[in-house]
Motif scaffolding. Sequence first.
Motif, PDB file in Angstrom:
ATOM      1  N   LEU A 188       0.837  -1.203   0.000  1.00 13.25           N
ATOM      2  CA  LEU A 188       0.000   0.000   0.000  1.00 13.25           C
ATOM      3  C   LEU A 188       0.873   1.255   0.000  1.00 13.25           C
ATOM      4  N   TYR A 189       1.981   1.186   0.694  1.00 12.28           N
ATOM      5  CA  TYR A 189       2.928   2.311   0.760  1.00 12.28           C
ATOM      6  C   TYR A 189       3.633   2.494  -0.577  1.00 12.28           C
ATOM      7  N   GLY A 190       3.959   1.365  -1.264  1.00 11.39           N
ATOM      8  CA  GLY A 190       4.497   1.495  -2.608  1.00 11.39           C
ATOM      9  C   GLY A 190       5.782   0.753  -2.922  1.00 11.39           C
ATOM     10  N   HIS A 191       6.071  -0.342  -2.212  1.00  7.93           N
ATOM     11  CA  HIS A 191       7.288  -1.094  -2.541  1.00  7.93           C
ATOM     12  C   HIS A 191       7.137  -2.575  -2.208  1.00  7.93           C
ATOM     13  N   ASN A 192       8.075  -3.362  -2.773  1.00 12.45           N
ATOM     14  CA  ASN A 192       8.198  -4.784  -2.471  1.00 12.45           C
ATOM     15  C   ASN A 192       9.510  -5.084  -1.751  1.00 12.45           C
ATOM     16  N   SER A 221       7.705 -11.157   0.739  1.00  9.83           N
ATOM     17  CA  SER A 221       8.617 -11.580  -0.322  1.00  9.83           C
ATOM     18  C   SER A 221       8.938 -10.385  -1.194  1.00  9.83           C
ATOM     19  N   GLU A 222      10.184 -10.277  -1.563  1.00 12.26           N
ATOM     20  CA  GLU A 222      10.592  -9.222  -2.482  1.00 12.26           C
ATOM     21  C   GLU A 222      10.266  -9.583  -3.931  1.00 12.26           C
ATOM     22  N   LYS A 223       9.776 -10.800  -4.144  1.00 12.37           N
ATOM     23  CA  LYS A 223       9.485 -11.279  -5.497  1.00 12.37           C
ATOM     24  C   LYS A 223       7.979 -11.187  -5.750  1.00 12.37           C
ATOM     25  N   PRO A 224       7.524 -10.218  -6.529  1.00 11.73           N
ATOM     26  CA  PRO A 224       6.085 -10.022  -6.709  1.00 11.73           C
ATOM     27  C   PRO A 224       5.383 -11.208  -7.360  1.00 11.73           C
TER      28      PRO A 224
END
Length: 771
Positions: A183-187, A431-434
Motif C-alpha cells: 500500500l505504501y508502494g514497494h516490495n 517476499s521481495e518477489k512479486p
Amino acid sequence: MAQDDTRIREADLPDTADQTVEYDGPAGGWGSLQGIAQIFGKEWSTPTAIETLMRQNKPKGFMCVSCSWAKPADHHTVEFCENGAKATLWELTTARCTPEFFAEHTVTELSGWADYDLEMQGRLTEPMRYDAATDHYVRCTWDEAFQAIGEHLQAIDPKSAIFYASGRASLETSYLYALFARLYGHNNLPDSSNMCHETTSVALKKLIGVGVGTVVFDDLAKCDALFFFGQNPGTNSPRFLHPLQEAVQRGAKIVTFNPVRERALESFVNPQSPTQMLTGKETAISSQYHQLKVGGDIAALLGMCKHVFAADDAAKASGGKRVLDVDFIAAHTHGLDAFEAKVRATSWEQIETESGLTRAAIEAAADVYIQAERVIGVYGMGLTQHVHGFDNISMLLNLLLLRGNIGREGAGISPVRGHSNVQGQRTVGISEKPELVPLDKMAQQFGFEPPRDKGMNTVEACHGLLEGKVKAFIGLGGNFIRAIPDQPVLEKAWTRMQLTVQIATKLNRSHLVNGQAAYLLPCLGRTEQDIQASGPQAVTMEDTFSCIQGSIGLRQPASEHLRSELAIIAGIAKATLPANPKVKWDEWVGDYGKVRDLIEESYPEMFHDFNARMFTPGGFYKGNDARERIWKTPSGKAEFNTPKMVNSIGFDDAPGRFRLLTMRSNDQFNTTIYGMSDRLRGIEGRRDVLLINPDDIARAGLSDGQMVWLEADAADGLHREVGPLKVTPFRLPDGCLGGYYPEMNPLIALTHHDQESKTPANKSVPVRIRP
C-alpha cells in the motif's frame, strides 16, 4: 552390518582425535536438563514459568518462539527441548530494560557491551526515541512515535524504504506488514530466510515447482533411511531427536555428512525416558558418519549417484531388478541424460579429492540408499550457505529422484527451517518477489494497484545502504546488523539513513546503530496475553512441515505499555497511508480473526476455513503440489540439474588459505546468546575461539591456546579481520576451520553469496590465520 557401519564411522576421523576438545556424553540426557536449569536460575522468571513450559507446542497452547519444528497432535507430556525452554525463559525473564536504564547509559557506551550483556538487561518496557544531541534513548508516547514515523515515511520515496522481518512474527502480523509495504508502494520485504534458506526457496521452486520441502511429520515414522547434510538437530531442532531415535529403534538407517561431528547425530539419551535417564543407555543415531570437507557435498553426492548408476548397470547386465526407478524417471522427470553424462565423466579421483572422503566410504553410503525403499534427504544451512548452494540442494534432489523418492509416503526432501514462522511469512506475502504474491487478488481486495517491480532482498538492501539509495529501515524483530556480512562497513552506512525503527522484545546490537531519527518500539512476546477490542487474541504460524498452528499466550505482559506486533504495524500504517475504505486497520487490530479471513480470501486453496481449522491438533496441512507429483515447472516435470562444478565453495584452495565454517553454539539461537556454554562440543566459558585440527595447528606453526587473528581472503582489496581468537584443537577435516556466528560475520564479504539466491555463504569463507 553393525561392524561395517562402525568401521565407516571411524574411518573419517582425524588420527589426532585424542588431542582435541570434544564432548563425550550423549545429546539430551542430564546435560540437557542442566542446560535448562542454568538458564532458569539465571533468568528466574516467575513461579508460573513451569506451567508456561508445559503449554509449549501443544494444542490451545503457545508455539515456541525459537525453531519451526512440528507440533505433533500426539504430543509428549513435555513438548519442549533445551533450546526451546531457553527461548521461553528468556522471554519470561523478570529483568526489565526501562527508560531509567537508558537514562543511565549512552548509546555509545552500550555499543561496547557484549551481545549477551545487552539482552541480559531484560524486556523492553516503553517506546523510546533516540536523541542524538544527548546520545540517549528517551521516553516517548506511542502516538508520538507513530506520528513521527509516518511523517518520515511520507517524506521519502517509498522504494527507498526497507521493511525487514525476522522469522518470529505471526501469519496475521506478516500478512498486514506485507500489505502495508505494498500500500505504501514497494516490495522491499527481505526477511531472515534471505540469510538462511532462500537457496531452498529458489532451488526447489525451480526444480520441483514448490519452494518448500515435500516431507510431512508422519513420513519420519515410515522411512527406511534418512540422509543428513549440514543439519545439526542437537542445537537447531532438538525435538527432531525423538523421531530419529524411534527410526533407529525400528531399524531405519541414518547416514550423516557433515564437516563437524555433532554429538546429537552420534548419540542420544531421551530426557523424557526414566529408564534411559537412570541407566544412561544411549541410542547410536548415525550408522555412518562421514566427515567431509567444507563444501564437499556436491562431490560426495556425485559419488553416491555414480555408485547408483554402476549398480543399475550391473542389474541390467544380470537381468535383475533395476536400481533406478525407470517408470518414475520416464513419467515425472526431465534432464537425466545430461546429468548422467556428468556423473559418469567425473572421476573417482576428483570425487575423493573434492569431498575429502574415500571411494569406499561414499559407496557404503550409497549402498544404504540403494537398499532402502523409502528415503528422506534432510539438510540445513550446511547446504544452503555456499556460493554454489543451489547446486548442493539440486544434487541431493538428483539423488532422491533417481529412485523415485519424491512424492510418496516415507520419502522426500526435507529442509529443516530455523525461526518459528520464517516459512509462514513467505507463504502470506513477505517476499521481495512479486510473482510469488497474488497481487491481482489483493488489488481487488483492497482497491489499489500494488507495485509490480522486484524489491530488494537482504544482500541488495545492504548494497542499497552502501550506495545511499536506502533512506529508511523498519525491523520487525531480529538483529539485522549483527546477522549480515561486512558488518563494520554497513554499520557506518547505516547511520546515513533518515529513519530507523526497531520492533523488539529485548535490547540488541541493531538498536544501537541508528539513523538520523530512530525509534525502539517494545512488543508483546508470544507467551503473553494479547487483549484487543474483541477480547483475547490468538495468532498462527507455519512449521517446517507446512502445517499451520494456532497459538495463545496467557502470561501477564512484561509492561502495561507493550503493544502487539500487529497493533504496532497498524499504528505506523495508519500514520503513513491515506484513508482507504477497504483498509480497516482498527477493525483488524480489534479482531485477528478478521485478518485470518483476509488471508483466506487471498490464499483460498491453502487457508480455506482458516478460523475453524487453526487449532487442529498437529496443525492443518496447507498442501504441496510436488508431494502429489504435480510439477509446476516449465517442463511440467521434476528437473535433474547438472552441476557445473564439483565443490560449492566458490574459490580456489591455495597455500595458507583455509575454509572457515561458521557455527552456532548450544547456548544460542540465531544471534541470541543465552550463555557461554557449547556443551555438545566441549567448549565452555568463551566464544572467541578458532577451531582447527591438530595437524593443521602443527603445519601452521601454531600452538594450542595461542591467540591469533583471522583475515578474510576475498581478493576484493578490502581488509577484514576478526580476533584475537584462541586456537582450540578440534576434530575438523584438513584445511577447514570453525568459528562462531555472528562473531565471524565481519570476515564475510557482501559479495560472497549463493549465485542463484544471494544467500550469504557463511559456511565456506576463505580466510588466513595471522599469529
